[in-house]
Design a protein around this motif. Structure first.
Motif, PDB file in Angstrom:
ATOM      1  N   GLY A 291     -48.958  16.276  18.642  1.00  0.00           N
ATOM      2  CA  GLY A 291     -49.038  17.336  19.640  1.00  0.00           C
ATOM      3  C   GLY A 291     -49.895  17.405  20.602  1.00  0.00           C
ATOM      4  O   GLY A 291     -51.198  17.012  20.412  1.00  0.00           O
ATOM      5  N   ALA A 292     -49.545  17.606  21.809  1.00  0.00           N
ATOM      6  CA  ALA A 292     -50.361  17.687  23.200  1.00  0.00           C
ATOM      7  C   ALA A 292     -51.607  18.395  22.948  1.00  0.00           C
ATOM      8  O   ALA A 292     -52.635  18.013  23.832  1.00  0.00           O
ATOM      9  CB  ALA A 292     -49.560  18.037  24.351  1.00  0.00           C
ATOM     10  N   GLU A 293     -51.630  19.390  22.351  1.00  0.00           N
ATOM     11  CA  GLU A 293     -52.848  20.362  22.285  1.00  0.00           C
ATOM     12  C   GLU A 293     -53.992  19.512  21.453  1.00  0.00           C
ATOM     13  O   GLU A 293     -55.015  19.986  21.696  1.00  0.00           O
ATOM     14  CB  GLU A 293     -52.220  21.670  21.676  1.00  0.00           C
ATOM     15  N   ASN A 294     -53.464  18.464  20.865  1.00  0.00           N
ATOM     16  CA  ASN A 294     -54.507  17.865  20.087  1.00  0.00           C
ATOM     17  C   ASN A 294     -54.907  16.438  20.598  1.00  0.00           C
ATOM     18  O   ASN A 294     -55.296  15.379  19.991  1.00  0.00           O
ATOM     19  CB  ASN A 294     -54.002  17.561  18.784  1.00  0.00           C
TER      20      ASN A 294
ATOM     21  N   ALA B 268     -49.058  12.058  21.603  1.00  0.00           N
ATOM     22  CA  ALA B 268     -48.743  13.345  21.984  1.00  0.00           C
ATOM     23  C   ALA B 268     -47.582  13.755  21.095  1.00  0.00           C
ATOM     24  O   ALA B 268     -47.359  14.753  20.401  1.00  0.00           O
ATOM     25  CB  ALA B 268     -48.234  13.373  23.399  1.00  0.00           C
TER      26      ALA B 268
ATOM     27  N   LEU C  83     -56.754  14.418  24.021  1.00  0.00           N
ATOM     28  CA  LEU C  83     -57.448  14.461  24.979  1.00  0.00           C
ATOM     29  C   LEU C  83     -57.486  13.064  25.983  1.00  0.00           C
ATOM     30  O   LEU C  83     -57.539  12.180  25.411  1.00  0.00           O
ATOM     31  CB  LEU C  83     -59.087  14.619  24.760  1.00  0.00           C
TER      32      LEU C  83
ATOM     33  N   LYS D 144     -57.247  14.759  15.939  1.00  0.00           N
ATOM     34  CA  LYS D 144     -57.323  14.886  17.381  1.00  0.00           C
ATOM     35  C   LYS D 144     -57.387  13.291  17.632  1.00  0.00           C
ATOM     36  O   LYS D 144     -58.138  12.566  16.856  1.00  0.00           O
ATOM     37  CB  LYS D 144     -58.337  15.813  17.561  1.00  0.00           C
TER      38      LYS D 144
ATOM     39  N   GLN E 119     -50.016  15.678  32.735  1.00  0.00           N
ATOM     40  CA  GLN E 119     -49.311  16.945  33.313  1.00  0.00           C
ATOM     41  C   GLN E 119     -48.010  17.095  32.596  1.00  0.00           C
ATOM     42  O   GLN E 119     -47.580  18.116  32.153  1.00  0.00           O
ATOM     43  CB  GLN E 119     -49.336  17.189  34.820  1.00  0.00           C
TER      44      GLN E 119
ATOM     45  N   GLY F 192     -48.584  17.835  28.861  1.00  0.00           N
ATOM     46  CA  GLY F 192     -49.284  19.132  28.727  1.00  0.00           C
ATOM     47  C   GLY F 192     -50.525  18.695  27.940  1.00  0.00           C
ATOM     48  O   GLY F 192     -50.833  19.899  27.237  1.00  0.00           O
ATOM     49  N   ALA F 193     -51.167  17.639  28.015  1.00  0.00           N
ATOM     50  CA  ALA F 193     -52.156  17.328  27.160  1.00  0.00           C
ATOM     51  C   ALA F 193     -53.522  17.833  27.867  1.00  0.00           C
ATOM     52  O   ALA F 193     -53.650  18.222  29.021  1.00  0.00           O
ATOM     53  CB  ALA F 193     -52.492  15.969  26.789  1.00  0.00           C
ATOM     54  N   ASN F 194     -54.627  17.897  26.870  1.00  0.00           N
ATOM     55  CA  ASN F 194     -55.840  18.203  27.682  1.00  0.00           C
ATOM     56  C   ASN F 194     -56.270  16.979  28.315  1.00  0.00           C
ATOM     57  O   ASN F 194     -56.256  15.667  28.247  1.00  0.00           O
ATOM     58  CB  ASN F 194     -56.936  18.458  26.758  1.00  0.00           C
ATOM     59  N   TYR F 195     -56.815  17.196  29.645  1.00  0.00           N
ATOM     60  CA  TYR F 195     -57.062  16.087  30.552  1.00  0.00           C
ATOM     61  C   TYR F 195     -58.551  16.267  31.196  1.00  0.00           C
ATOM     62  O   TYR F 195     -58.785  17.232  31.574  1.00  0.00           O
ATOM     63  CB  TYR F 195     -55.951  16.205  31.754  1.00  0.00           C
TER      64      TYR F 195
END
Length: 630
Positions: free
Chosen positions: A343-346, A339, A348, A320, A370, A373-376
């Motif tokens: 991967g965007a899910e990993n 990203a 922040l 991450k 946005q 699609g990442a954590n923000y």
């Protein structure tokens, strides 16, 4: 006779002879299955190459010797040529270290072949001792050994003789730098050819830099043509590091015929086998595939960054990443790359606005996050910044020797740096620890060059992924990410057009103040200080300016030069400002900066070695300065 040769362009894991041994056995099995007579493997493919003073651990050397013997024992029905370290018992170097050689081993049917003066290995003659290479610290060269034994290097460089299908062939086996002959007094490839070699085989561990493959093709093509015999170059893939620089190894294993023609090559960064046939009667290489296409910038930059960063994160166990997102191009490109890699899910992404950050950059940061699609998260720093300022300014300081008391007064620069440290050392580092993984340093090469960064603030992190890219390369990579990788506008267009600003004070806001560097000129000025082999100095800049050739020498446009420095006085003032920073306090920041993923001819770190000194201007500089200001 048709001799089938397979080049094992294997991924080498530095410092892990056990892992590399297993990969070598797999390559041997595959080579035998394909009916190969000879398997070529890269230089130092068993121990790895850039492993620091692990070379001084005897148990490590013992393991390398053990696994090398196992490879020899497994060489039934196959000739294997591989690179490893060779230790000579009972001998010491001048500094008292155990005598070691960067060596090539050749084995067939369980036996070692050839070698110099009873030694069962080929010794590297030309030891690189520049850029990231430090071979003379660890290894003894053939020419030093010959001098010690009062022998001739030319006589020692003999082709390796082996028998294939009842016929004897003579192979000129050499290691990496022995093929880069431009600045060495002894030409190893031509000496081997003159001593009867029918083919030249170069086992390499050669790191990637932008443009290097073109030079390699030119050099090896010329060597093959001069010798009039085929030449094979076998390189590895993977990453290796020296603590401050991470280097990618792109492979690009290739073969040339005696007329200098490149006949085949392997894909960049592919852990693969490249088969070919050597017709000994016709003295030609018969390829099984055409040469791979070499990518151009910015694709080559993207490939190297993605490959090197992915491998580095895997090596460190980082899954991450946290990135401070400012709304500027550097953090945008860094975020988009992570990203793509993790991967965007990993990922922040953290926006850390103060009272000086505009709605424009806040909105751009949000739009990028946005789109990915990442954590923000938005973590404002105004309250904590103001509390720190108030605490420092209102707390009395007492001199315990005299009893006198005073208060600290914070100037504008100190207040700016408080914000940068609050973002990096407190919030981004803490958020990263909670999210898991690591956090990124977003600095580009121009910023690192002049220290346009804050200690323990924006110059902190696990890796400076874009730390070897100039600003114009960062912009180009950003467009490539949008146009080719994501195929949509992930990085908002306004990020490419807005004037960069640190947004740390009333005088540093979007549309006001802004970045002090004019990258269309300063990228090229600073590049000349670092990447030119014969380092450019302020005196060179004034000499070229006086002759009217400065823009051509730097590689920038005349318009960019005139915009940044419209007069001689402006040029000199600008030059002295940045030289004093580049050669002054910025060195301290670079020494403490994160590792840089190296791409260019010279990256900051151990690739560009520097000491903390007082900036120096030569006698010629002061003479030219006086002439230009008259």
């Amino acid at each position: 006779m048709k001799v089938k040769i397979i080049c094992g362009q294997m991924e080498v894991t530095p410092g892990r002879p056990d892992v590399n041994y297993n990969k070598i056995l797999q390559a041997m099995d595959e080579a035998r299955a394909q009916g190969a007579h000879i398997l070529l493997l890269p230089e130092m493919c068993l121990p790895g190459y850039l492993i620091g003073d692990l070379w001084e651990q005897q148990t490590f050397l013992d393991d390398c010797e053990y696994y090398a013997q196992q490879i020899v024992s497994a060489s039934q029905d196959l000739c294997v040529m591989f690179g490893s370290v060779a230790v000579e018992p009972g001998k010491l170097n001048e500094d008292g270290r155990v005598r070691k050689y960067n060596a090539a081993f050749a084995c067939q049917n369980g036996k070692l072949l050839g070698g110099y003066q009873g030694r069962n290995f080929i010794i590297k003659n030309s030891l690189p001792n520049y850029r990231e290479f430090d071979d003379c610290r660890h290894f003894y060269s053939l020419h030093k050994l010959c001098a010690e034994e009062h022998a001739s290097v030319e006589t020692a460089l003999q082709p390796l003789e082996l028998t294939i299908a009842g016929e004897t062939v003579r192979i000129g086996l050499m290691l990496c730098e022995d093929g880069w002959t431009e600045n060495y007094h002894l030409n190893v490839p031509q000496t081997l050819a003159q001593n009867g070699a029918q083919i030249l085989c170069n086992l390499s561990c050669s790191p990637y830099t932008l443009g290097k493959n073109k030079k390699r093709n030119r050099l090896f093509s010329a060597q093959a043509k001069e010798a009039g015999i085929p030449l094979i170059y076998c390189n590895n893939v993977g990453i290796q590091n020296n603590g401050k620089n991470i280097f990618t190894y792109d492979g690009c294993t290739s073969a040339y015929n005696g007329d200098g023609t490149l006949v085949t090559s392997a894909e960049m960064y592919a852990d693969t086998l490249l088969p070919l046939t050597w017709d000994t009667d016709a003295s030609t290489i018969i390829p099984t595939c055409p040469p791979a296409t070499l990518p151009q910038e910015p694709r080559s930059v993207y490939m190297a960054l993605k490959y090197g960063t992915s491998k580095f994160l895997q090596q460190c166990g980082i899954k991450k990443m946290t990135v401070g997102l400012s709304g500027g191009i550097d953090s945008a490109v860094t975020a988009a790359m992570y990203a793509d890699i993790l991967g965007a899910e990993n990922l922040l992404l953290v926006n850390l606005p103060s009272q000086y950050n505009s709605d424009t950059t806040r909105n751009l940061a949000y739009r990028l996050a946005q789109a990915l699609g990442a954590n923000y998260a938005v973590l404002p720093i105004t309250d904590s910044y103001q509390m720190t300022v108030a605490q420092l300014e209102t707390t009395p300081i007492t001199c315990l020797g005299t009893g006198a008391a005073f208060h600290l007064e914070l100037n504008g620069l100190v207040k700016e740096n408080i914000q940068a440290r609050d973002r990096g050392a407190r919030l981004i580092a803490s958020a990263s620890a909670a999210f898991g993984g690591a956090f990124s340093c977003n600095s580009n090469k121009a910023e690192l060059a002049v220290g346009y960064a804050t200690f323990y603030g924006d110059i902190a992190g696990a890796l400076a992924m874009i730390g070897d890219l100039w600003k114009h390369q960062v912009y180009a990579l950003g467009h490539y990410l949008n146009d080719t990788v994501f195929q949509r506008e992930v990085i908002p267009e306004e990020i490419f057009t807005i004037r960069p600003s640190a947004e740390l004070s009333d005088t540093q806001t979007v549309g006001k103040g802004g970045d002090p560097l004019i990258y269309t000129y300063h990228d090229y000025l600073l590049r000349a200080f670092i990447e030119n082999w014969h380092k450019t100095t302020p005196a060179d800049i004034l000499r070229w300016y006086k002759a009217g050739t400065l823009a051509d020498e730097l590689g920038c446009s005349q318009a960019a030069l005139e915009e940044a420095c419209p007069t001689a006085q402006a040029l000199i003032t600008d030059l002295e400002r940045w030289w004093k920073l580049f050669a002054g306090f910025a060195v301290a920041k670079r020494i403490q900066a994160p590792p840089v993923l190296s791409l260019t001819k010279r990256a900051f770190g151990y690739d560009h070695r520097e000491a903390q000194l007082t900036p120096y201007f030569s006698r010629e500089y002061y003479q030219l300065k006086e002439e230009l200001l008259k």
